[in-house]
Design an enzyme around this catalytic site. Structure first.
Site, PDB file in Angstrom:
ATOM      1  N   ASP A  36       0.865  -1.176   0.000  1.00 42.05           N
ATOM      2  CA  ASP A  36       0.000   0.000   0.000  1.00 42.05           C
ATOM      3  C   ASP A  36       0.903   1.228   0.000  1.00 42.05           C
ATOM      4  O   ASP A  36       1.512   1.562   1.010  1.00 42.05           O
ATOM      5  CB  ASP A  36      -0.897  -0.031   1.244  1.00 42.05           C
ATOM      6  CG  ASP A  36      -1.806   1.187   1.351  1.00 42.05           C
ATOM      7  OD1 ASP A  36      -1.750   2.054   0.453  1.00 42.05           O
ATOM      8  OD2 ASP A  36      -2.556   1.283   2.337  1.00 42.05           O
ATOM      9  N   ASN A  79      -8.752   1.081  -3.327  1.00 41.92           N
ATOM     10  CA  ASN A  79      -9.242   1.509  -2.021  1.00 41.92           C
ATOM     11  C   ASN A  79     -10.584   2.193  -2.243  1.00 41.92           C
ATOM     12  O   ASN A  79     -10.681   3.114  -3.054  1.00 41.92           O
ATOM     13  CB  ASN A  79      -8.243   2.450  -1.361  1.00 41.92           C
ATOM     14  CG  ASN A  79      -8.683   2.941   0.005  1.00 41.92           C
ATOM     15  OD1 ASN A  79      -8.521   4.100   0.345  1.00 41.92           O
ATOM     16  ND2 ASN A  79      -9.248   2.060   0.819  1.00 41.92           N
TER      17      ASN A  79
END
Length: 764
Positions: free
Chosen positions: A628, A686
């Site tokens: 991430d 996301n």
């Protein structure tokens, strides 16, 4: 009709009305107690003269004896029709009204109405008109004489949708009745809100709700990111008033082209339905659809999670969709004047809008699951060696709070529910390498390591550096990065943890920089780097698992963290390129009881295993960088990974100083590509109501690996009906990314590099 600045004369004297008086001479609360002001001059007027206190009923239906002088306190009445000067008294005396009425019923005392039968009959027949009035006794306003019966309450709706007179009326419900009367009073005025609130005026500063006005949460809430809702604003107004226009339908283009709207007023029209594309107005905080003919509310209303006020007064709505439960910021759900289900009505009357929203959210069914994500084949050629990798930010337990994910039912947000879905998803993908972010220590040791061992996985884990300074009972909740690998296929030759803050403050060129200590050092993100060898083929592989800082206000810190990451990976790769061959690669050993001498011996699979491959330098070792990155395409982080270098004057660095990074720029020696660069890039990785973007990546060295396939997008039709993750089907706010590669042979690597330079991906 009201007793105040307007006073009707006795029959036969001709119609008159009073001039209004300055408020400092006769305040409204004084008028309510003492009647009309003295020495009021009268002016004749015609019957059609508009008056804010007159009911739009015929002159014949008016009772000339319905009002008395100011000395007749017992029988004097104050008529209220929703005007701003009178509605304050309704809220102040609502509870007392019900108590007084109930007390008189219990003692067998009949209500004394000071209305002629004709007037009462006219009220019942015209309760849907704009001038609907309510009567309260004057004086101290403590003794109330309602002019309606228990079966016909003030809103004009059947009594079974209202609280019984013995029930306590909540303050929230009184506020709702006040707003409902305002909505009814404004029914005859086009563009009422524009006139009243001035919402159409051009703002001189940033629009409320834009990023400039958004409060910045504390650093403890590390899940927050920049909202994408502010990025679509293209002008300095955000409200639209279409009220009172007689509209029967709204074009879907309204919702497609005005997604920046924060307030939308479509009340006092003739709308019978709301188009599902209404769900695209995700910046809305206020929606007023009162005084229409709506029969139902579309499920897509649940997409408007920023709503704080949803007014649906005086429609024909009988039920509410469970999707309203997604509106966790909603403070006022206006449903007075609708034949709503009794249970829903009782909940909002007793406990308020928030309680009803919570009830709907907690009872939301799972709904149909989305279609399976497609697998995109990019290269179907035969390969001697393949590997698959999965990267997944799983949203650790401590960050999954109702404050951040209030649209998710509490039982679905609970870790006990989500961890099982996460584990099942990892098992279904069955990747050779699994990189997880936001895994806390307790979750790793007590759950994932144990459960994944049954699928032949072994793991390497490290928490964020703050865990070193905490007691064990607190440190177990600190999250970090965990890398799992198939132990029957790979040997872990080495592992290394990169502490960005520690590396920054110990660099000679950054030690004296104030920005290093003030901005980089307080951020405790880490990366886990592992070095593997394939047991069967002898090829080696470097896997990086990283979680970069989240805050969009620290773009410079993100870029510095990635620069340090790639600098350290380059050094590790050069060191590991010189590591000697692995001599013990047997995956399993078992006892051989068939020996001639009867002695038990062990025998392995050493004879079928290839020797370790050798690499002249670190860039030749196949490399995967997963995680991430909290950065989208076009950022300094993305440019550094994809292009191999960025200038020290990159805009993400601002005016901050970080030694050689800002003086000479940042670079790395690897030829990295995103696994999805050869396809239509993922639309999101996301997904939350205020943020949706691609911030998770699988980077690979194109000189050593060839992309073969990737996991595709989530069903877009499904996304149009859910405001964000996690939910029943997605246990994290991130999506898992999966890619499959073939390992290039040493001959392929040399040929490609000598003849073509940096290789390009093959596409099917």
């Amino acid at each position: 009709m009201a007793d105040g600045p307007y006073r009707y004369q006795q029959p036969g004297a001709g119609p008159y009305f009073y001039h209004s008086h300055p408020s400092n001479q006769h305040h409204q609360r004084h008028l309510a107690q003492s009647g009309s002001p003295t020495n009021s001059s009268r002016t004749p007027y015609a019957n059609e003269t508009p008056s804010p206190s007159r009911s739009p009923v015929s002159q014949a239906s008016h009772n000339p004896y319905g009002m008395f002088g100011q000395t007749h306190q017992q029988n004097q009445h104050l008529m209220m029709n929703g005007g701003s000067g009178h509605q304050r008294y309704m809220q102040a005396t609502m509870a007392n009204k019900f108590q007084q009425h109930n007390s008189q019923q219990q003692h067998g005392q009949p209500q004394q109405h000071h209305h002629q039968p004709q007037q009462q009959q006219n009220h019942v027949g015209t309760h849907q008109t704009l001038g609907h009035q309510h009567t309260f006794s004057s004086g101290t306003m403590s003794n109330v004489t309602p002019h309606f019966t228990p079966s016909h309450l003030h809103s004009g709706t059947p009594g079974n949708n209202q609280p019984t007179l013995s029930e306590a009326v909540s303050e929230h419900w009184q506020q709702q009745l006040h707003l409902a009367n305002e909505a009814r009073a404004a029914a005859s005025t086009p563009h009422h809100h524009c006139r009243k609130e001035g919402v159409s005026r051009v703002s001189k500063g940033p629009v409320e709700g834009s990023p400039e006005h958004s409060p910045r949460p504390g650093d403890e809430e590390e899940r927050n990111r920049a909202t994408t809702t502010g990025e679509i604003r293209r002008q300095d107004w955000d409200a639209m008033d279409l009220s009172g226009q007689g509209l029967r339908a709204l074009s879907p283009s309204l919702f497609c082209h005005y997604m920046f709207l924060g307030k939308l007023f479509i009340d006092n029209n003739r709308l019978t339905n709301l188009h599902p594309s209404l769900g695209q107005l995700r910046s809305l905080t206020h929606l007023d659809a009162s005084n229409n003919q709506l029969m139902e509310v579309p499920e897509e209303i649940g997409m408007l999670v920023n709503l704080t006020s949803l007014l649906l007064f005086y429609n024909k709505i009988t039920s509410l969709p469970n999707e309203i439960g997604y509106l966790f910021k909603l403070e006022m759900l206006g449903i007075e004047g609708n034949p709503l289900d009794e249970d829903l009505m009782e909940e909002i009357i007793r406990r308020g809008s928030r309680a009803l929203v919570t009830q709907l959210r907690e009872n939301t069914p799972a709904g149909p699951p989305p279609n399976e994500r497609d697998w995109h084949v990019l290269d179907d050629a035969e390969a001697a060696e393949t590997l698959s990798v999965l990267t997944y930010n799983i949203l650790c337990e401590r960050y999954a709070t109702p404050k951040l994910y209030g649209y998710t039912p509490s039982d679905i947000l609970a870790w006990d529910y989500r961890k099982n879905l996460i584990l099942n998803e990892i098992r279904e993908h069955n990747a050779d390498i699994v990189c997880l972010q936001e895994v806390d220590q307790e979750g790793y040791h007590e759950y994932f390591r144990r459960e994944l061992a049954y699928q032949d996985y072994r793991g390497v884990f490290s928490p964020k550096t703050r865990a070193k300074t905490m007691a064990d009972r607190e440190a177990k909740f600190v999250d970090g990065c965990a890398t799992f690998f198939k132990s029957s296929k790979y040997i872990c030759l080495d592992k290394h943890v990169i502490d960005f803050a520690n590396m920054a403050i110990n660099r000679p060129d950054m030690k004296g920089e104030h920005d290093t200590f003030n901005r980089v050092m307080p951020r405790d993100q880490i990366a886990v780097v592992t070095f593997f060898e394939n047991r069967a083929t002898g090829s080696r592989l470097i896997v990086v698992n990283v979680h970069i800082h989240w805050d969009p206000a620290y773009k410079d810190v993100k870029l510095v963290q990635v620069a340090i990451l790639m600098e350290q990976v380059s050094k590790l790769a050069d060191r590991w390129a010189k590591q000697p061959a692995c001599t013990e690669k047997t995956a399993f050993q078992y006892a051989d009881m068939d020996g001639d001498d009867g002695v038990s011996t062990t025998r392995g699979l050493q004879e079928v295993l290839a020797p370790s491959q050798e690499y002249s330098n670190g860039t030749q070792i196949p490399l995967l960088v997963c995680g991430d990155f909290n950065s989208s395409a076009g950022s300094g982080v993305y440019d550094l990974m994809a292009q191999g270098s960025v200038s020290g004057r990159h805009e993400d660095l601002g005016n901050y100083s970080y030694g050689n990074f800002t003086r000479d720029g940042m670079a790395h020696p690897f030829t990295l590509r995103s696994a999805y660069s050869g396809t239509d890039e993922l639309s999101i990785t996301n997904y939350t109501p205020d943020f949706s973007d691609v911030i998770d990546y699988i980077w690979y060295s194109s000189n050593g690996l060839q992309i073969r396939g990737v996991l595709g997008n989530v069903d877009m039709d499904y996304l149009s009906k859910v405001p964000g993750f996690p939910n029943h089907h997605f246990p994290s706010d991130h999506l898992p990314l999966r890619a499959e590669f073939s390992v290039k042979s040493r001959k392929e690597i040399k040929a490609v590099e000598a003849k073509f330079g940096p290789p390009k991906e093959r596409r099917s």
